[in-house]
Design a protein around this motif. Structure first.
Motif, PDB file in Angstrom:
ATOM      1  N   GLU A   3      26.047 -43.755   1.956  1.00 14.75           N
ATOM      2  CA  GLU A   3      24.841 -44.066   1.187  1.00 14.75           C
ATOM      3  C   GLU A   3      25.168 -44.572  -0.210  1.00 14.75           C
ATOM      4  OE1 GLU A   3      21.561 -44.237   1.868  1.00 14.75           O
ATOM      5  OE2 GLU A   3      22.183 -44.007   3.965  1.00 14.75           O
ATOM      6  N   ASP A   4      26.151 -43.946  -0.872  1.00 19.34           N
ATOM      7  CA  ASP A   4      26.448 -44.367  -2.232  1.00 19.34           C
ATOM      8  C   ASP A   4      27.024 -45.776  -2.258  1.00 19.34           C
ATOM      9  OD1 ASP A   4      26.420 -43.573  -5.070  1.00 19.34           O
ATOM     10  OD2 ASP A   4      28.587 -43.866  -4.938  1.00 19.34           O
ATOM     11  N   ASP A   5      27.730 -46.159  -1.212  1.00 21.27           N
ATOM     12  CA  ASP A   5      28.245 -47.525  -1.145  1.00 21.27           C
ATOM     13  C   ASP A   5      27.110 -48.529  -0.995  1.00 21.27           C
ATOM     14  OD1 ASP A   5      30.725 -46.435  -1.370  1.00 21.27           O
ATOM     15  OD2 ASP A   5      31.440 -47.012   0.618  1.00 21.27           O
ATOM     16  N   LEU A   6      26.049 -48.142  -0.294  1.00 17.81           N
ATOM     17  CA  LEU A   6      24.886 -49.028  -0.170  1.00 17.81           C
ATOM     18  C   LEU A   6      24.243 -49.252  -1.537  1.00 17.81           C
ATOM     19  CD1 LEU A   6      23.316 -47.601   3.103  1.00 17.81           C
ATOM     20  CD2 LEU A   6      24.602 -49.738   2.853  1.00 17.81           C
ATOM     21  N   ARG A   7      24.257 -48.218  -2.381  1.00 13.67           N
ATOM     22  CA  ARG A   7      23.741 -48.367  -3.752  1.00 13.67           C
ATOM     23  C   ARG A   7      24.561 -49.393  -4.523  1.00 13.67           C
ATOM     24  NH1 ARG A   7      25.665 -46.982  -8.340  1.00 13.67           N
ATOM     25  NH2 ARG A   7      27.332 -45.746  -7.367  1.00 13.67           N
ATOM     26  N   VAL A   8      25.895 -49.318  -4.380  1.00 12.64           N
ATOM     27  CA  VAL A   8      26.773 -50.284  -5.052  1.00 12.64           C
ATOM     28  C   VAL A   8      26.504 -51.692  -4.534  1.00 12.64           C
ATOM     29  CG1 VAL A   8      29.169 -50.964  -5.442  1.00 12.64           C
ATOM     30  CG2 VAL A   8      28.545 -48.538  -5.447  1.00 12.64           C
TER      31      VAL A   8
ATOM     32  N   VAL B 254      20.113 -54.508   1.923  1.00  9.63           N
ATOM     33  CA  VAL B 254      20.556 -54.372   0.527  1.00  9.63           C
ATOM     34  C   VAL B 254      20.685 -55.716  -0.177  1.00  9.63           C
ATOM     35  CG1 VAL B 254      21.723 -52.171   0.940  1.00  9.63           C
ATOM     36  CG2 VAL B 254      23.028 -54.313   1.115  1.00  9.63           C
ATOM     37  N   GLY B 255      20.312 -56.795   0.514  1.00  5.40           N
ATOM     38  CA  GLY B 255      20.188 -58.067  -0.172  1.00  5.40           C
ATOM     39  C   GLY B 255      21.263 -59.100   0.075  1.00  5.40           C
ATOM     40  N   PHE B 256      22.210 -58.844   0.966  1.00 12.18           N
ATOM     41  CA  PHE B 256      23.192 -59.886   1.262  1.00 12.18           C
ATOM     42  C   PHE B 256      22.500 -61.076   1.925  1.00 12.18           C
ATOM     43  CE2 PHE B 256      26.178 -56.258   0.985  1.00 12.18           C
ATOM     44  CZ  PHE B 256      27.097 -56.815   0.100  1.00 12.18           C
TER      45      PHE B 256
ATOM     46  N   PHE C 147      37.862 -48.974   0.132  1.00 11.13           N
ATOM     47  CA  PHE C 147      37.022 -49.783   1.004  1.00 11.13           C
ATOM     48  C   PHE C 147      35.583 -49.317   0.864  1.00 11.13           C
ATOM     49  CE2 PHE C 147      40.605 -51.702   2.902  1.00 11.13           C
ATOM     50  CZ  PHE C 147      40.174 -52.728   3.734  1.00 11.13           C
ATOM     51  N   LEU C 148      34.663 -50.267   0.817  1.00  7.89           N
ATOM     52  CA  LEU C 148      33.251 -49.927   0.953  1.00  7.89           C
ATOM     53  C   LEU C 148      32.952 -49.734   2.435  1.00  7.89           C
ATOM     54  CD1 LEU C 148      31.610 -52.504  -1.508  1.00  7.89           C
ATOM     55  CD2 LEU C 148      31.815 -50.033  -1.853  1.00  7.89           C
TER      56      LEU C 148
ATOM     57  N   MET D 242      39.159 -52.650  -5.701  1.00 10.15           N
ATOM     58  CA  MET D 242      38.209 -51.987  -6.603  1.00 10.15           C
ATOM     59  C   MET D 242      37.096 -51.306  -5.815  1.00 10.15           C
ATOM     60  SD  MET D 242      37.605 -55.191  -9.181  1.00 10.15           S
ATOM     61  CE  MET D 242      38.895 -56.376  -9.517  1.00 10.15           C
ATOM     62  N   GLU D 243      36.974 -51.679  -4.558  1.00  7.59           N
ATOM     63  CA  GLU D 243      35.865 -51.197  -3.740  1.00  7.59           C
ATOM     64  C   GLU D 243      35.946 -49.682  -3.540  1.00  7.59           C
ATOM     65  OE1 GLU D 243      36.982 -55.390  -2.342  1.00  7.59           O
ATOM     66  OE2 GLU D 243      38.039 -53.562  -2.933  1.00  7.59           O
ATOM     67  N   GLY D 244      34.816 -49.038  -3.569  1.00  5.94           N
ATOM     68  CA  GLY D 244      34.750 -47.612  -3.302  1.00  5.94           C
ATOM     69  C   GLY D 244      35.214 -46.730  -4.436  1.00  5.94           C
ATOM     70  N   SER D 245      35.514 -47.298  -5.600  1.00 10.08           N
ATOM     71  CA  SER D 245      35.965 -46.517  -6.753  1.00 10.08           C
ATOM     72  C   SER D 245      34.893 -46.566  -7.834  1.00 10.08           C
ATOM     73  CB  SER D 245      37.281 -47.087  -7.292  1.00 10.08           C
ATOM     74  OG  SER D 245      37.587 -46.544  -8.557  1.00 10.08           O
TER      75      SER D 245
END
Length: 647
Positions: A79-84, A159-161, A73-74, A30-33
């Motif tokens: 940048e948009d993946d960092l938002r996710v 990003v909070g991990f 894949f993330l 599901m990653e990156g979609s």
């Protein structure tokens, strides 16, 4: 059951974990979609919380473009993946959960055609499961990669991990540097053991410098590569000591490379069958160690935690998001246990599909299949107690509907009652146990040894009748068919079998019957099919291991033929390529040539009386038995009642 270890907290630098279970990394597809963003976040969030795993680890998140493992894949470089990722960590934290990002690089397992950039590796050696030869990393490339890992660590923290896991096992890039099989370099990054470990240690040091002293770093290292000419057990122990020396906080022990020909995660592998390397490493280091692979039971986890610090349970949380909550509440019978079938998880991942679970099709659909009582309750009657019918009954009852289930045989379970007779499928016992417990808990009225007529069904005044009447074995038109035995008679123990066996049908059922006979000491088995390959229809990630096991036990296979006549002494065939007739001697001939849908005629007129009818599972579509589809359809008609026809 008194839990002494499972729910004991553990401290990793600033992070306190409330229990000793990690939900291990899984690529979810599901990653990156953008279409799957809500599904991804809902999946992890539902598995968070006070009664969830102490720590969740994401699927691999690429540290650089060429490191992606393929589609979906993330990447820390987008940048948009960092938002996710920020949405994800916020949602998990709101649910009081904890989540770590896996820092990932596929190395020679990457797909250049998908990623748009060439794959790279320590040495230009092609993987046996890939077509392309990777480019050899230069010194500058390696230094840039170290900065990519560091930057990924910084961004993960930003990003909070709650932690990061460095992926150094399963044959990916770091593991490729460690192994003499894939690292043939003559510079300081290859050759002797110290040089081969240099990249792993420098990655760890780079990430530690980037995230600071208060931030936990997990290092996932390979405890056993299971490929020839790779790292030795002695080198593995030395690597663990080096990782401890350079401030890894906890070691997560992976098993096997993707190209290994030794099965590690299918149901034919015993539970915790590869725990020994983790125990050996635990004896050699002072930092915590995590054991993994085929740990699907909280009782087993508790037992292992007397020797290890944590256990990793990945797919078990696909099967049951509330696994630990049920364990804590002493409701072990209510756990939907992972059966390691791989059909909706790993097979989906390798096919580029979103991951789900055969025994829990709601996995990956949590965002749209919400569990809440229906606004309008229905009276639902389910005909057939196989997995499709059991899931239809369970799902409807869970949503508050009144459900009655009829089963013509003496016990619910359908084809699973046959499948669990096969030695490598004993885990199916758990699925039957789960459904029996759930149907009882949810108040489903179960009637066995009874096939209701149409008038009995109408007496319920049903809003919905679910026809999950399953399949019957297909009997091919062959002269002398009376001399053959249908496979259900064999698996149920009612058919006598001689020493020399021919099985007509070499799909999944034929292979299962072969495994059943091998366990009984019968090895002279010939599998036949008119055309096609042996094991056709079996899942990609389990097929090779099942067929390998059959061949090692002497099972043979023939195709491209036609059946002429079955006699008490054997089978007459014609070779389709040569036209030559042959007689194959056999003591027993078993029919495993597919199934046909079983829909009793008396139910066909119910729809004319204004009753909604849903036909699901084998009754809707026969062919090779497909429990994944059957259970999915049983759930879908409950969660998506507008799609009663189940397309």
């Amino acid at each position: 059951m008194k839990w002494e270890k499972l729910f004991e907290p553990i401290q990793l630098r600033r992070l306190t974990l409330p229990n000793r279970v990690m939900m291990g990394s899984m690529h979810l597809g599901m990653e990156g979609s953008k279409d799957q963003e809500d599904a991804l976040i809902s999946f992890y969030t539902e598995r968070s919380g006070d009664n969830g795993p102490g720590l969740i680890v994401t699927g691999g998140i690429s540290v650089s473009p060429e490191g992606d493992g393929g589609h979906h894949f993330l990447g820390f470089y987008r940048e948009d993946d960092l938002r996710v990722m920020k949405r994800l960590t916020d949602s998990v934290h709101e649910a009081n959960g904890r989540i770590a990002a896996q820092l990932f690089h596929a190395g020679r397992y990457a797909y250049s055609q998908m990623n748009g950039v060439p794959s790279v590796a320590p040495s230009p050696i092609k993987s046996p499961i890939h077509r392309e030869v990777p480019e050899e990393l230069t010194e500058i490339d390696i230094l840039n990669l170290l900065e990519s890992y560091a930057e990924a660590g910084r961004k993960a923290k930003a990003v909070g991990f709650d932690a990061v896991e460095i992926m150094g096992s399963e044959g990916y890039l770091i593991n490729q540097f460690l192994s003499p099989r894939t690292n043939k370099r003559s510079d300081k990054w290859g050759g002797n053991f110290d040089n081969r470990t240099r990249f792993a240690i420098e990655v760890l040091k780079s990430v530690r410098n980037a995230v600071g002293d208060d931030y936990p770093i997990i290092f996932r290292m390979s405890g056993l590569d299971l490929v020839p000419d790779s790292s030795t057990p002695e080198e593995t122990i030395q690597l663990a000591k080096k990782l401890e020396e350079h401030e890894a906080d906890i070691l997560n022990i992976g098993i096997g490379w993707h190209e290994s020909t030794v099965p590690t995660i299918s149901m034919m592998v015993p539970r915790a069958g590869f725990i020994e390397p983790a125990l050996k490493i635990k004896e050699s280091v002072n930092i915590p160690v995590i054991g993994s692979n085929r740990i699907n039971d909280p009782l087993l986890a508790e037992e292992l935690l007397y020797k290890l610090d944590m256990v990793s349970m990945a797919r078990p949380f696909l099967a049951d998001a509330n696994l630990l909550a049920k364990a804590k509440g002493q409701a072990l019978d209510q756990i939907n246990t992972c059966i390691a079938c791989n059909q909706a998880c790993l097979d989906h991942a390798f096919e580029g599909k979103a991951v789900s679970c055969l025994v829990n099709p709601r996995a990956g659909r949590e965002h749209k299949w919400t569990i809440k009582k229906a606004d309008k309750t229905k009276t639902v009657v389910v005909i057939g107690g196989g997995v499709a019918g059991m899931e239809a009954a369970r799902s409807h009852a869970e949503l508050g509907h009144t459900v009655t289930l009829y089963e013509a045989n003496e016990a619910i379970g359908g084809q699973f009652n046959l499948a669990r007779k096969i030695p490598i499928k004993k885990e199916f016992d758990e699925t039957i146990r789960y459904y029996k417990t759930e149907l009882n808990r949810l108040g489903v009225q179960i009637n066995v040894n009874h096939k209701p007529n149409a008038d009995e069904l109408l007496a319920h005044s049903p809003d919905l009748v679910v026809l999950a009447t399953g399949v019957v074995p297909r009997l091919p038109v062959i002269p002398g068919i009376k001399h053959a035995i249908p496979y259900p008679e064999i698996l149920s123990g009612n058919g006598e079998v001689g020493k020399k066996v021919i099985i007509i049908g070499a799909g999944g059922i034929g292979c299962d019957v072969s495994h059943f006979l091998i366990e009984k000491g019968i090895h002279d088995i010939l599998l036949l099919r008119r055309n096609g390959k042996m094991g056709e229809g079996l899942g990609k990630t389990t097929k090779w291991a099942m067929l390998q096991d059959l061949k090692q036990n002497g099972v043979t296979f023939r195709t491209n033929l036609s059946y002429e006549e079955i006699t008490p002494e054997g089978l007459k065939i014609t070779n389709s390529e040569t036209g030559k007739q042959e007689f194959l001697e056999a003591d027993t001939i078993i029919l495993a040539a597919g199934q046909e849908s079983n829909i009793p005629e008396e139910y066909e007129d119910l729809s004319q009386k204004g009753i909604d009818i849903a036909v699901i599972g084998g009754a809707r579509l026969a062919g090779e038995l497909d429990a994944k589809r059957a259970i999915y359809e049983g759930a879908k008609i409950a969660f998506e009642p507008e799609t009663i026809s189940v397309q």
